[in-house]
Design a protein around this motif. Structure first.
Motif, PDB file in Angstrom:
ATOM      1  N   VAL A 141       6.210  -1.892  10.363  1.00  0.00           N
ATOM      2  CA  VAL A 141       6.351  -2.868   9.283  1.00  0.00           C
ATOM      3  C   VAL A 141       5.223  -3.889   9.334  1.00  0.00           C
ATOM      4  CG1 VAL A 141       7.783  -4.749   8.389  1.00  0.00           C
ATOM      5  CG2 VAL A 141       8.851  -2.593   9.099  1.00  0.00           C
ATOM      6  N   VAL A 142       4.940  -4.401  10.509  1.00  0.00           N
ATOM      7  CA  VAL A 142       3.872  -5.396  10.654  1.00  0.00           C
ATOM      8  C   VAL A 142       2.527  -4.806  10.245  1.00  0.00           C
ATOM      9  CG1 VAL A 142       2.562  -6.769  12.332  1.00  0.00           C
ATOM     10  CG2 VAL A 142       5.063  -6.784  12.373  1.00  0.00           C
ATOM     11  N   PHE A 143       2.281  -3.567  10.642  1.00  0.00           N
ATOM     12  CA  PHE A 143       1.027  -2.928  10.243  1.00  0.00           C
ATOM     13  C   PHE A 143       0.897  -2.883   8.725  1.00  0.00           C
ATOM     14  CE2 PHE A 143      -0.769   1.154   8.744  1.00  0.00           C
ATOM     15  CZ  PHE A 143      -2.120   0.859   8.954  1.00  0.00           C
ATOM     16  N   LEU A 144       1.942  -2.422   8.036  1.00  0.00           N
ATOM     17  CA  LEU A 144       1.861  -2.285   6.588  1.00  0.00           C
ATOM     18  C   LEU A 144       1.793  -3.632   5.880  1.00  0.00           C
ATOM     19  CD1 LEU A 144       4.294   0.706   5.984  1.00  0.00           C
ATOM     20  CD2 LEU A 144       1.808   0.690   5.699  1.00  0.00           C
ATOM     21  N   ALA A 145       2.288  -4.680   6.511  1.00  0.00           N
ATOM     22  CA  ALA A 145       2.207  -6.018   5.924  1.00  0.00           C
ATOM     23  C   ALA A 145       0.870  -6.691   6.189  1.00  0.00           C
ATOM     24  CB  ALA A 145       3.338  -6.890   6.464  1.00  0.00           C
ATOM     25  N   SER A 146       0.104  -6.144   7.123  1.00  0.00           N
ATOM     26  CA  SER A 146      -1.135  -6.786   7.557  1.00  0.00           C
ATOM     27  C   SER A 146      -2.335  -6.327   6.739  1.00  0.00           C
ATOM     28  CB  SER A 146      -1.393  -6.474   9.033  1.00  0.00           C
ATOM     29  OG  SER A 146      -1.880  -5.142   9.189  1.00  0.00           O
ATOM     30  N   ASP A 147      -3.450  -7.006   6.932  1.00  0.00           N
ATOM     31  CA  ASP A 147      -4.686  -6.632   6.250  1.00  0.00           C
ATOM     32  C   ASP A 147      -5.258  -5.313   6.751  1.00  0.00           C
ATOM     33  OD1 ASP A 147      -4.601  -8.779   4.596  1.00  0.00           O
ATOM     34  OD2 ASP A 147      -6.187  -9.927   5.591  1.00  0.00           O
ATOM     35  N   ARG A 148      -4.786  -4.839   7.901  1.00  0.00           N
ATOM     36  CA  ARG A 148      -5.243  -3.534   8.376  1.00  0.00           C
ATOM     37  C   ARG A 148      -4.763  -2.419   7.443  1.00  0.00           C
ATOM     38  NH1 ARG A 148      -4.101  -2.488  14.483  1.00  0.00           N
ATOM     39  NH2 ARG A 148      -2.223  -3.759  14.189  1.00  0.00           N
ATOM     40  N   ALA A 149      -3.753  -2.728   6.627  1.00  0.00           N
ATOM     41  CA  ALA A 149      -3.244  -1.754   5.648  1.00  0.00           C
ATOM     42  C   ALA A 149      -3.590  -2.192   4.230  1.00  0.00           C
ATOM     43  CB  ALA A 149      -1.732  -1.615   5.807  1.00  0.00           C
ATOM     44  N   ARG A 150      -4.682  -2.905   4.083  1.00  0.00           N
ATOM     45  CA  ARG A 150      -4.998  -3.508   2.783  1.00  0.00           C
ATOM     46  C   ARG A 150      -5.250  -2.489   1.667  1.00  0.00           C
ATOM     47  NH1 ARG A 150     -11.129  -5.916   3.780  1.00  0.00           N
ATOM     48  NH2 ARG A 150     -12.185  -3.902   4.027  1.00  0.00           N
ATOM     49  N   HIS A 151      -5.546  -1.239   2.039  1.00  0.00           N
ATOM     50  CA  HIS A 151      -5.777  -0.207   1.020  1.00  0.00           C
ATOM     51  C   HIS A 151      -4.648   0.820   1.010  1.00  0.00           C
ATOM     52  CE1 HIS A 151      -8.471   1.139  -2.056  1.00  0.00           C
ATOM     53  NE2 HIS A 151      -8.566   2.365  -1.563  1.00  0.00           N
ATOM     54  N   ILE A 152      -3.478   0.412   1.484  1.00  0.00           N
ATOM     55  CA  ILE A 152      -2.321   1.307   1.531  1.00  0.00           C
ATOM     56  C   ILE A 152      -1.204   0.714   0.676  1.00  0.00           C
ATOM     57  CG2 ILE A 152      -0.564   2.375   2.983  1.00  0.00           C
ATOM     58  CD1 ILE A 152      -2.527   2.200   5.320  1.00  0.00           C
ATOM     59  N   THR A 153      -0.756   1.465  -0.293  1.00  0.00           N
ATOM     60  CA  THR A 153       0.387   1.061  -1.094  1.00  0.00           C
ATOM     61  C   THR A 153       1.110   2.292  -1.612  1.00  0.00           C
ATOM     62  OG1 THR A 153       1.143  -0.486  -2.815  1.00  0.00           O
ATOM     63  CG2 THR A 153      -0.784   0.885  -3.344  1.00  0.00           C
ATOM     64  N   MET A 154       2.384   2.128  -1.956  1.00  0.00           N
ATOM     65  CA  MET A 154       3.250   3.203  -2.472  1.00  0.00           C
ATOM     66  C   MET A 154       3.496   4.305  -1.449  1.00  0.00           C
ATOM     67  SD  MET A 154       1.937   3.645  -6.413  1.00  0.00           S
ATOM     68  CE  MET A 154       0.169   3.449  -6.107  1.00  0.00           C
ATOM     69  N   GLN A 155       3.303   4.008  -0.165  1.00  0.00           N
ATOM     70  CA  GLN A 155       3.457   5.037   0.860  1.00  0.00           C
ATOM     71  C   GLN A 155       4.806   4.930   1.566  1.00  0.00           C
ATOM     72  OE1 GLN A 155       1.095   7.547   1.183  1.00  0.00           O
ATOM     73  NE2 GLN A 155       0.485   6.472  -0.693  1.00  0.00           N
ATOM     74  N   ASN A 156       5.269   6.056   2.081  1.00  0.00           N
ATOM     75  CA  ASN A 156       6.500   6.129   2.864  1.00  0.00           C
ATOM     76  C   ASN A 156       6.129   6.613   4.262  1.00  0.00           C
ATOM     77  OD1 ASN A 156       9.100   6.362   3.830  1.00  0.00           O
ATOM     78  ND2 ASN A 156       9.578   8.206   2.666  1.00  0.00           N
ATOM     79  N   LEU A 157       6.115   5.702   5.221  1.00  0.00           N
ATOM     80  CA  LEU A 157       5.712   6.008   6.590  1.00  0.00           C
ATOM     81  C   LEU A 157       6.948   6.374   7.408  1.00  0.00           C
ATOM     82  CD1 LEU A 157       3.689   6.129   8.916  1.00  0.00           C
ATOM     83  CD2 LEU A 157       3.921   3.636   9.139  1.00  0.00           C
ATOM     84  N   LEU A 158       7.043   7.655   7.788  1.00  0.00           N
ATOM     85  CA  LEU A 158       8.174   8.123   8.604  1.00  0.00           C
ATOM     86  C   LEU A 158       7.927   7.781  10.061  1.00  0.00           C
ATOM     87  CD1 LEU A 158       8.531  11.514   6.789  1.00  0.00           C
ATOM     88  CD2 LEU A 158      10.357   9.830   6.960  1.00  0.00           C
ATOM     89  N   VAL A 159       8.859   7.064  10.667  1.00  0.00           N
ATOM     90  CA  VAL A 159       8.751   6.681  12.072  1.00  0.00           C
ATOM     91  C   VAL A 159       9.998   7.251  12.753  1.00  0.00           C
ATOM     92  CG1 VAL A 159       8.451   4.779  13.702  1.00  0.00           C
ATOM     93  CG2 VAL A 159       7.546   4.576  11.373  1.00  0.00           C
ATOM     94  N   ASP A 160       9.950   8.548  13.034  1.00  0.00           N
ATOM     95  CA  ASP A 160      11.153   9.241  13.488  1.00  0.00           C
ATOM     96  C   ASP A 160      10.897  10.231  14.614  1.00  0.00           C
ATOM     97  OD1 ASP A 160       9.837  11.281  12.185  1.00  0.00           O
ATOM     98  OD2 ASP A 160      11.461  11.758  10.796  1.00  0.00           O
ATOM     99  N   GLY A 161       9.763  10.093  15.299  1.00  0.00           N
ATOM    100  CA  GLY A 161       9.475  11.002  16.391  1.00  0.00           C
ATOM    101  C   GLY A 161       9.259  12.434  15.975  1.00  0.00           C
ATOM    102  N   GLY A 162       9.003  12.639  14.666  1.00  0.00           N
ATOM    103  CA  GLY A 162       8.782  13.989  14.158  1.00  0.00           C
ATOM    104  C   GLY A 162      10.040  14.697  13.699  1.00  0.00           C
ATOM    105  N   ALA A 163      11.170  13.989  13.642  1.00  0.00           N
ATOM    106  CA  ALA A 163      12.453  14.642  13.377  1.00  0.00           C
ATOM    107  C   ALA A 163      12.535  15.316  12.009  1.00  0.00           C
ATOM    108  CB  ALA A 163      13.598  13.628  13.517  1.00  0.00           C
ATOM    109  N   THR A 164      11.812  14.790  11.024  1.00  0.00           N
ATOM    110  CA  THR A 164      11.886  15.401   9.699  1.00  0.00           C
ATOM    111  C   THR A 164      10.881  16.530   9.520  1.00  0.00           C
ATOM    112  OG1 THR A 164      10.373  13.711   8.870  1.00  0.00           O
ATOM    113  CG2 THR A 164      12.707  13.323   8.523  1.00  0.00           C
ATOM    114  N   LEU A 165      10.040  16.769  10.499  1.00  0.00           N
ATOM    115  CA  LEU A 165       9.000  17.808  10.408  1.00  0.00           C
ATOM    116  C   LEU A 165       8.180  17.618   9.134  1.00  0.00           C
ATOM    117  CD1 LEU A 165      11.052  20.933  11.553  1.00  0.00           C
ATOM    118  CD2 LEU A 165       9.809  19.274  12.956  1.00  0.00           C
ATOM    119  N   GLN A 166       7.978  16.362   8.728  1.00  0.00           N
ATOM    120  CA  GLN A 166       7.250  15.975   7.527  1.00  0.00           C
ATOM    121  C   GLN A 166       7.890  16.470   6.243  1.00  0.00           C
ATOM    122  OE1 GLN A 166       3.070  17.066   8.062  1.00  0.00           O
ATOM    123  NE2 GLN A 166       2.639  14.997   8.726  1.00  0.00           N
ATOM    124  N   ALA A 167       9.173  16.767   6.276  1.00  0.00           N
ATOM    125  CA  ALA A 167       9.879  17.227   5.064  1.00  0.00           C
ATOM    126  C   ALA A 167      10.008  16.088   4.075  1.00  0.00           C
ATOM    127  CB  ALA A 167      11.251  17.761   5.439  1.00  0.00           C
TER     128      ALA A 167
END
Length: 263
Positions: free
Chosen positions: A237-263
């Protein structure tokens, strides 16, 4: 997440509002934002829980009580935060509820409650904050969703459906706000060690079963071999709120240890 002594770029010195801040992932997000240099409005229906979080981070966190399922209460608390702390530069919607049941056993009341908090609540919070950000032409919004929004889960239809709605809401809002320089993203956790997760457990062996997977319930395990800590989600969350993510929007970042297999 490592930060410099002056805080995280795009976060240090800003006012952040976090819903669901009284415990679990929301409380971890509050702590991470404070560590990155923000002043945080910790909002929760559980007023004592929000105050406990604020008391643990004195001087940087102010607690507010509001029910995100009540649009009037959301409008009031956003006004209160801007009046008492200043313009909101970061909004994080982390409030959520889980009432597990099969579709056939889900009551009308539980279905309505899941949608009211997990979908309509997110809509109201984002709308109220965005309305104030647009004239200022800056800001970052992050929704804490769930990997259940993209992978079917037995016994979790109301939760999964509400999180799917919130995810698409955030992406549509991100598109609408892009021209105003405002970003909107989603962080979707998998199994995370919170009271909500433990609500699903009935024995000491349940954590191991979550990691291993459950073929009878069509549930994939966690390839990284561990259940997330709330801080893992907060760092994203902090990354996406920060300027390091200044060119990132409308994205869904899965933080699940790979559980969804990118589904």
């Amino acid at each position: 997440m490592a930060t410099t002594g002056g805080g995280e770029a795009g976060i240090a010195g800003r006012i952040a509002l976090v819903t669901g801040a009284g415990g679990g992932i929301g409380a971890a997000v509050v702590e991470a934002l404070v560590s990155a240099g923000a002043a945080v409005a910790a909002v929760d229906l559980d007023g004592p829980g929000a105050r406990k979080v604020a008391d643990g981070l004195p001087g940087r966190v102010t607690s507010f009580t509001a029910d995100v399922a009540d649009p009037a209460a959301v409008a009031r608390v956003v006004d209160d935060v801007e009046r008492s702390l200043g313009p909101i530069g970061i909004g994080v919607s982390a409030a959520g509820i889980l009432r597990p049941a099969s579709v056939c056993d889900t009551t009308d009341e539980d279905w309505a409650a899941a949608l009211a908090v997990n979908a309509t609540g997110v809509f109201t919070v984002l709308r109220e904050i965005a309305r104030r950000m647009v004239p200022r032409r800056e800001g970052a919004l992050v929704v804490v969703g769930s990997n259940a929004a993209s992978v079917p889960r037995m016994g979790m239809a109301a939760y999964a459906a509400s999180k799917a709605a919130a995810t698409m809401l955030a992406r549509c809002l991100g598109l609408e706000l892009a021209g105003s320089g405002i970003r909107c993203n989603v962080v979707s956790p998998g199994s995370t060690d919170t009271p909500m997760q433990r609500l699903l457990w009935t024995s000491d062996d349940d954590a191991a079963r979550v990691i291993a997977g459950d073929p009878e319930r069509f549930r994939v395990g966690i390839p990284l071999g561990r259940i997330a800590d709330p801080a893992d989600i907060a760092d994203a969350v902090v990354f996406l709120a920060s300027d390091r993510a200044r060119h990132i929007t409308m994205q869904n970042l899965l933080v699940d240890g790979g559980a969804t297999l990118q589904a």
